[in-house]
Design a protein around this motif. Structure first.
Motif, mmCIF file in Angstrom:
data_model
loop_
_atom_site.group_PDB
_atom_site.id
_atom_site.type_symbol
_atom_site.label_atom_id
_atom_site.label_comp_id
_atom_site.label_asym_id
_atom_site.label_seq_id
_atom_site.Cartn_x
_atom_site.Cartn_y
_atom_site.Cartn_z
ATOM 1 N N TRP A 132 62.972 -33.769 -54.576
ATOM 2 C CA TRP A 132 62.279 -34.720 -55.442
ATOM 3 C C TRP A 132 60.797 -34.732 -55.057
ATOM 4 C CZ3 TRP A 132 64.458 -37.558 -59.432
ATOM 5 C CH2 TRP A 132 65.851 -37.477 -59.542
ATOM 6 N N VAL A 133 59.929 -34.839 -56.059
ATOM 7 C CA VAL A 133 58.490 -34.792 -55.812
ATOM 8 C C VAL A 133 57.843 -36.078 -56.308
ATOM 9 C CG1 VAL A 133 56.349 -33.515 -56.166
ATOM 10 C CG2 VAL A 133 58.526 -32.283 -56.087
ATOM 11 N N ALA A 134 57.117 -36.763 -55.406
ATOM 12 C CA ALA A 134 56.470 -38.034 -55.732
ATOM 13 C C ALA A 134 54.971 -37.920 -55.501
ATOM 14 C CB ALA A 134 57.041 -39.157 -54.872
ATOM 15 N N ALA A 135 54.189 -38.398 -56.461
ATOM 16 C CA ALA A 135 52.735 -38.431 -56.313
ATOM 17 C C ALA A 135 52.301 -39.810 -55.858
ATOM 18 C CB ALA A 135 52.065 -38.080 -57.640
ATOM 19 N N MET B 41 47.464 -44.858 -57.856
ATOM 20 C CA MET B 41 47.380 -46.295 -58.148
ATOM 21 C C MET B 41 48.178 -46.705 -59.383
ATOM 22 S SD MET B 41 45.796 -47.895 -55.829
ATOM 23 C CE MET B 41 45.559 -49.456 -56.683
ATOM 24 N N ASP B 42 48.553 -45.761 -60.228
ATOM 25 C CA ASP B 42 49.310 -46.077 -61.441
ATOM 26 C C ASP B 42 50.815 -46.139 -61.200
ATOM 27 O OD1 ASP B 42 46.971 -46.122 -62.943
ATOM 28 O OD2 ASP B 42 47.089 -43.980 -63.405
ATOM 29 N N GLY B 43 51.240 -45.927 -59.958
ATOM 30 C CA GLY B 43 52.665 -45.839 -59.685
ATOM 31 C C GLY B 43 53.338 -47.156 -59.351
ATOM 32 N N GLU B 44 54.625 -47.056 -59.024
ATOM 33 C CA GLU B 44 55.402 -48.211 -58.584
ATOM 34 C C GLU B 44 55.157 -48.432 -57.090
ATOM 35 O OE1 GLU B 44 59.583 -48.279 -60.182
ATOM 36 O OE2 GLU B 44 59.061 -46.223 -60.717
ATOM 37 N N ILE B 45 55.314 -49.665 -56.637
ATOM 38 C CA ILE B 45 55.102 -49.970 -55.224
ATOM 39 C C ILE B 45 56.075 -49.153 -54.374
ATOM 40 C CG2 ILE B 45 55.261 -51.770 -53.464
ATOM 41 C CD1 ILE B 45 54.245 -53.745 -55.539
ATOM 42 N N CYS B 46 55.554 -48.486 -53.370
ATOM 43 C CA CYS B 46 56.355 -47.536 -52.589
ATOM 44 C C CYS B 46 57.559 -48.184 -51.933
ATOM 45 C CB CYS B 46 55.476 -46.838 -51.552
ATOM 46 S SG CYS B 46 54.657 -47.961 -50.380
ATOM 47 N N LEU C 36 63.046 -43.488 -51.021
ATOM 48 C CA LEU C 36 62.336 -42.287 -50.588
ATOM 49 C C LEU C 36 63.161 -41.457 -49.616
ATOM 50 C CD1 LEU C 36 58.794 -43.877 -50.090
ATOM 51 C CD2 LEU C 36 59.718 -42.730 -52.115
ATOM 52 N N ARG C 37 64.474 -41.710 -49.607
ATOM 53 C CA ARG C 37 65.357 -40.905 -48.779
ATOM 54 C C ARG C 37 65.745 -39.635 -49.527
ATOM 55 N NH1 ARG C 37 69.718 -45.506 -47.852
ATOM 56 N NH2 ARG C 37 69.222 -45.667 -50.080
#
Length: 257
Positions: A181-184, A187-192, A197-198
């Motif tokens: 899985w790839v996450a960027a 600032m436009d994203g969801e709160i980490c 994130l596993r």
């Protein structure tokens, strides 16, 4: 030294400066062609460096400190400079193999045009500390592994696999095909903290000024952000990378404490 000459020197990948980076290079078995130390400065960690070098049969050259100043790229050589073999970049497959060898889900850092060598070095240092299996950088419009990067990484470059690829977007697509899985980080994203994130994961960190490019974001599976509570609404790239890497490690379970 003229400005263009300094730029060429800055791009050299066969110099390591500073006590900790040189010690880690010696420990890791990196090929060291020459070692220069400041004449008369043979106490503390310099003494240890000289001893380690002699054990490996490396000739130690004691020179005037002014010569080290002239050779230095970082301007922070701490009395020691090593001329080494150029950094050997890894392949993306090598990074995946490192995760497989450890029996862990891949955890990869992808850098989208990080051009500041200090940021690159700091990110490599954090990647090592938080257990990432490797860092991927583009061949163009990116800082390379130079003396400044090695110094900023505090020696972590000797233990962290860095791959240099032609096309970041193509690499992202290939990783996704392999189940990563790839996450960027944007600032436009969801709160980490709210995202899982596993599992196999690659984190994309954007450049200092522009952030993650539009096309790269479109190729990612999802976008996350670090919440901001103060008057300033942005973080240095290496600081942001460290925070998000810690969050990944925390969700996976921190061991050894």
């Amino acid at each position: 030294m003229k400005k263009n000459e300094r730029k060429v020197q800055d791009e050299r990948e066969n110099i390591i400066e500073g006590r900790n980076p040189v010690i880690e290079a010696l420990k890791s078995g990196r090929t060291i062609e020459k070692l220069y130390v400041s004449k008369g400065d043979v106490e503390g960690s310099i003494k240890m460096i000289i001893s380690m070098a002699k054990e490996r049969g490396i000739v130690v050259n004691e020179v005037d400190r002014r010569r080290l100043d002239d050779m230095s790229i970082t301007r922070a050589h701490q009395g020691v400079i090593a001329i080494v073999s150029e950094y050997r970049y890894f392949e993306v497959e090598d990074i995946l193999e490192e995760a497989n060898k450890k029996g862990e889900d891949p955890f990869i850092i992808i850098l989208d045009e990080i051009e500041d060598p200090h940021n690159l070095g700091s990110i490599i240092r954090s990647a090592n500390i938080f257990g990432a299996h490797g860092v991927i950088i583009p061949k163009r419009r990116s800082a390379l592994v130079t003396a400044t990067v090695a110094k900023a990484s505090a020696g972590a470059i000797e233990y962290t696999r860095v791959a240099k690829v032609t096309n970041i977007n193509q690499t992202i697509r290939e990783l996704k095909e392999k189940g990563v899985w790839v996450a960027a980080l944007d600032m436009d994203g969801e709160i980490c903290y709210s995202k899982d994130l596993r599992g196999p994961l690659a984190l994309v960190i954007g450049s200092e000024g522009k952030g993650v490019s539009k096309l790269v974001k479109e190729n990612c599976d999802f976008i996350i952000k670090i919440p901001m509570y103060g008057q300033i609404n942005s973080l240095n790239a290496s600081v942001a990378a460290g925070i998000i890497m810690y969050e990944v490690k925390k969700q996976r379970g921190i061991k050894g404490e």
